[in-house]
Design a protein around this motif. Structure first.
Motif, PDB file in Angstrom:
ATOM      1  N   ARG A 121      -3.926   5.518  -0.491  1.00  0.00           N
ATOM      2  CA  ARG A 121      -3.951   4.607   0.656  1.00  0.00           C
ATOM      3  C   ARG A 121      -2.823   4.929   1.636  1.00  0.00           C
ATOM      4  N   PHE A 122      -1.649   5.192   1.077  1.00  0.00           N
ATOM      5  CA  PHE A 122      -0.495   5.432   1.941  1.00  0.00           C
ATOM      6  C   PHE A 122      -0.658   6.711   2.750  1.00  0.00           C
ATOM      7  N   GLY A 123      -1.386   7.681   2.200  1.00  0.00           N
ATOM      8  CA  GLY A 123      -1.638   8.902   2.954  1.00  0.00           C
ATOM      9  C   GLY A 123      -2.388   8.616   4.244  1.00  0.00           C
ATOM     10  N   LEU A 124      -3.308   7.661   4.201  1.00  0.00           N
ATOM     11  CA  LEU A 124      -4.032   7.277   5.418  1.00  0.00           C
ATOM     12  C   LEU A 124      -3.088   6.640   6.437  1.00  0.00           C
ATOM     13  N   VAL A 125      -2.135   5.835   5.935  1.00  0.00           N
ATOM     14  CA  VAL A 125      -1.178   5.177   6.827  1.00  0.00           C
ATOM     15  C   VAL A 125      -0.254   6.204   7.468  1.00  0.00           C
ATOM     16  N   THR A 126       0.274   7.122   6.672  1.00  0.00           N
ATOM     17  CA  THR A 126       1.217   8.093   7.230  1.00  0.00           C
ATOM     18  C   THR A 126       0.532   9.021   8.226  1.00  0.00           C
ATOM     19  N   GLU A 127      -0.721   9.344   7.991  1.00  0.00           N
ATOM     20  CA  GLU A 127      -1.443  10.180   8.958  1.00  0.00           C
ATOM     21  C   GLU A 127      -1.690   9.419  10.252  1.00  0.00           C
ATOM     22  N   ALA A 128      -2.058   8.149  10.141  1.00  0.00           N
ATOM     23  CA  ALA A 128      -2.254   7.339  11.340  1.00  0.00           C
ATOM     24  C   ALA A 128      -0.938   7.174  12.094  1.00  0.00           C
ATOM     25  N   ALA A 129       0.148   7.005  11.371  1.00  0.00           N
ATOM     26  CA  ALA A 129       1.460   6.874  12.011  1.00  0.00           C
ATOM     27  C   ALA A 129       1.844   8.160  12.729  1.00  0.00           C
ATOM     28  N   ARG A 130       1.552   9.293  12.113  1.00  0.00           N
ATOM     29  CA  ARG A 130       1.855  10.577  12.763  1.00  0.00           C
ATOM     30  C   ARG A 130       1.108  10.684  14.080  1.00  0.00           C
ATOM     31  N   GLN A 131      -0.145  10.300  14.067  1.00  0.00           N
ATOM     32  CA  GLN A 131      -0.941  10.378  15.283  1.00  0.00           C
ATOM     33  C   GLN A 131      -0.445   9.400  16.349  1.00  0.00           C
ATOM     34  N   ALA A 132       0.107   8.267  15.892  1.00  0.00           N
ATOM     35  CA  ALA A 132       0.602   7.245  16.822  1.00  0.00           C
ATOM     36  C   ALA A 132       2.043   7.496  17.260  1.00  0.00           C
ATOM     37  N   GLY A 133       2.687   8.475  16.643  1.00  0.00           N
ATOM     38  CA  GLY A 133       4.071   8.775  16.990  1.00  0.00           C
ATOM     39  C   GLY A 133       5.085   7.826  16.387  1.00  0.00           C
ATOM     40  N   LEU A 134       4.720   7.142  15.280  1.00  0.00           N
ATOM     41  CA  LEU A 134       5.649   6.235  14.607  1.00  0.00           C
ATOM     42  C   LEU A 134       6.168   6.870  13.322  1.00  0.00           C
ATOM     43  N   VAL A 135       7.426   6.605  13.004  1.00  0.00           N
ATOM     44  CA  VAL A 135       7.977   7.094  11.746  1.00  0.00           C
ATOM     45  C   VAL A 135       7.669   6.098  10.628  1.00  0.00           C
ATOM     46  N   VAL A 136       7.670   6.614   9.400  1.00  0.00           N
ATOM     47  CA  VAL A 136       7.325   5.811   8.224  1.00  0.00           C
ATOM     48  C   VAL A 136       8.442   5.911   7.194  1.00  0.00           C
ATOM     49  N   GLY A 168       5.215  12.505   4.428  1.00  0.00           N
ATOM     50  CA  GLY A 168       5.856  12.363   5.729  1.00  0.00           C
ATOM     51  C   GLY A 168       6.861  11.250   5.898  1.00  0.00           C
ATOM     52  N   CYS A 169       7.202  10.498   4.846  1.00  0.00           N
ATOM     53  CA  CYS A 169       8.221   9.462   4.988  1.00  0.00           C
ATOM     54  C   CYS A 169       9.559  10.105   5.359  1.00  0.00           C
ATOM     55  N   TYR A 170      10.219   9.554   6.352  1.00  0.00           N
ATOM     56  CA  TYR A 170      11.500  10.127   6.772  1.00  0.00           C
ATOM     57  C   TYR A 170      12.628   9.729   5.826  1.00  0.00           C
ATOM     58  N   GLU A 171      12.413   8.647   5.052  1.00  0.00           N
ATOM     59  CA  GLU A 171      13.412   8.157   4.112  1.00  0.00           C
ATOM     60  C   GLU A 171      12.688   7.373   3.037  1.00  0.00           C
ATOM     61  N   VAL A 172      13.211   7.422   1.820  1.00  0.00           N
ATOM     62  CA  VAL A 172      12.628   6.652   0.718  1.00  0.00           C
ATOM     63  C   VAL A 172      13.729   5.828   0.067  1.00  0.00           C
ATOM     64  N   SER A 173      13.487   4.533  -0.057  1.00  0.00           N
ATOM     65  CA  SER A 173      14.439   3.612  -0.666  1.00  0.00           C
ATOM     66  C   SER A 173      13.982   3.277  -2.082  1.00  0.00           C
ATOM     67  N   VAL A 174      14.829   3.558  -3.053  1.00  0.00           N
ATOM     68  CA  VAL A 174      14.494   3.284  -4.450  1.00  0.00           C
ATOM     69  C   VAL A 174      15.087   1.935  -4.837  1.00  0.00           C
ATOM     70  N   ALA A 175      14.272   1.095  -5.492  1.00  0.00           N
ATOM     71  CA  ALA A 175      14.632  -0.315  -5.631  1.00  0.00           C
ATOM     72  C   ALA A 175      14.797  -0.776  -7.070  1.00  0.00           C
ATOM     73  N   ASP A 176      15.846  -1.575  -7.275  1.00  0.00           N
ATOM     74  CA  ASP A 176      16.002  -2.355  -8.495  1.00  0.00           C
ATOM     75  C   ASP A 176      15.356  -3.710  -8.230  1.00  0.00           C
ATOM     76  N   THR A 177      14.052  -3.764  -8.356  1.00  0.00           N
ATOM     77  CA  THR A 177      13.274  -4.934  -7.959  1.00  0.00           C
ATOM     78  C   THR A 177      13.620  -6.170  -8.781  1.00  0.00           C
ATOM     79  N   LEU A 178      13.941  -5.984 -10.058  1.00  0.00           N
ATOM     80  CA  LEU A 178      14.288  -7.121 -10.905  1.00  0.00           C
ATOM     81  C   LEU A 178      15.733  -7.556 -10.737  1.00  0.00           C
ATOM     82  N   GLY A 179      16.583  -6.670 -10.235  1.00  0.00           N
ATOM     83  CA  GLY A 179      17.988  -7.014 -10.042  1.00  0.00           C
ATOM     84  C   GLY A 179      18.793  -7.077 -11.317  1.00  0.00           C
ATOM     85  N   ARG A 180      18.327  -6.396 -12.357  1.00  0.00           N
ATOM     86  CA  ARG A 180      19.019  -6.447 -13.649  1.00  0.00           C
ATOM     87  C   ARG A 180      19.403  -5.072 -14.180  1.00  0.00           C
TER      88      ARG A 180
END
Length: 289
Positions: A121-136, A168-180
């Protein structure tokens, strides 16, 4: 190592999304406008997800339409799929974010898809963003622990980060979602991802359920991470991570970094004012001018 660190403010989105009280649009706009005066380069203000599942974000378009945009600030929106991306573009988001998971259990609970399906799914978003000139920007949830699957192997995080960077993500944030997560677990995960990709295109996202977020930020700094997500006033939590409390507070991160000798470029007086407003919003007694 650089002595400058960026804090990516996520309070208006990741912070508010889990609040029980439905926050009025005017209050959300007031918070974003105040944060815009603090010196942030990037503020995540909206999420274009189904209002059925995250009702707090139902009026994201109105928030983006109503804020006073500060030149040089990128106003970001979370977009889980192509429909959400199109709504974000229509609302005037400057950049978008996609959110994957390193664990199968959380991926299915959060977006009703396997990890592989979510990446498709995300591949479709990043391709659409590339075409729209937005970073992801990309997020990897549950990078150390999952509320459904337990401990997460660093290799699983590496695989998802690799896929997000490749699409195509310009940055990736890795998360401690549980906070533990323990410092040892954070270090093991960051060792794996920085060995694979370096640190320049990575960020870290800590929740503070167990009170160890600032210590984990220090661990990440030692691994070369120089971008940290935080939410003013410690707002937040995740609807699909039972027991997870708020994000680490932006004002606490700024103070911690200053004590360590790092420059954030943020006005801490404005941050304190924004934290006060965030706490008032949570309690339902925000007084807006």
């Amino acid at each position: 190592m650089s002595d400058s660190v960026e804090i990516f403010e996520v309070g208006p989105r990741d912070g508010l999304q889990n609040e029980a009280r439905l926050i009025p649009v005017a209050e959300k706009i007031a918070l974003v406008d105040l944060l815009g005066q603090a010196g942030f380069k990037r503020i995540e203000v909206a999420s274009f997800v189904s209002p059925k599942w995250v009702p707090q974000m139902a009026q994201s378009g109105a928030v983006l339409a109503g804020i006073r945009r500060v030149p040089g600030v990128s106003y970001a929106a979370l977009t889980p799929n192509l429909k959400g991306f199109q709504a974000a573009v229509a609302a005037g988001a400057d950049e978008v974010a996609i959110f994957g998971s390193a664990s199968e259990g959380f991926s299915r609970a959060n977006i009703n898809a396997s990890v592989a399906e979510s990446l498709e799914r995300f591949g479709l978003v990043t391709e659409a963003a590339r075409q729209a000139g937005l970073v992801v920007r990309g997020y990897v949830s549950c990078a150390m622990d999952c509320p459904y699957d337990g401990p997460v192997a660093p290799e699983a995080v590496v695989r998802v980060v690799a896929a997000l960077l490749e699409m195509g993500c310009y940055e990736v944030s890795v998360a401690d979602t549980l906070g533990r997560a323990s410092p040892e677990a954070v270090d093991a995960m960051l060792h794996a991802v920085t060995e694979a990709f370096g640190a320049a295109r990575l960020a870290a996202h800590f929740h503070d359920t167990g009170g160890g977020a600032l210590e984990n930020i220090s661990v990440a700094l030692a691994r070369g991470i120089r971008v940290f997500d935080a939410a003013v006033g410690g707002l937040g939590g995740c609807p699909y991570a039972p027991g997870a409390k708020g994000n680490v507070a932006t004002e606490a991160v700024a103070a911690h970094l200053a004590a360590l000798g790092y420059e954030t470029g943020l006005d801490r007086a404005v941050l304190a004012e924004a934290a006060q407003l965030a706490r008032a919003m949570r309690l339902g007694d925000a007084k807006l001018l």
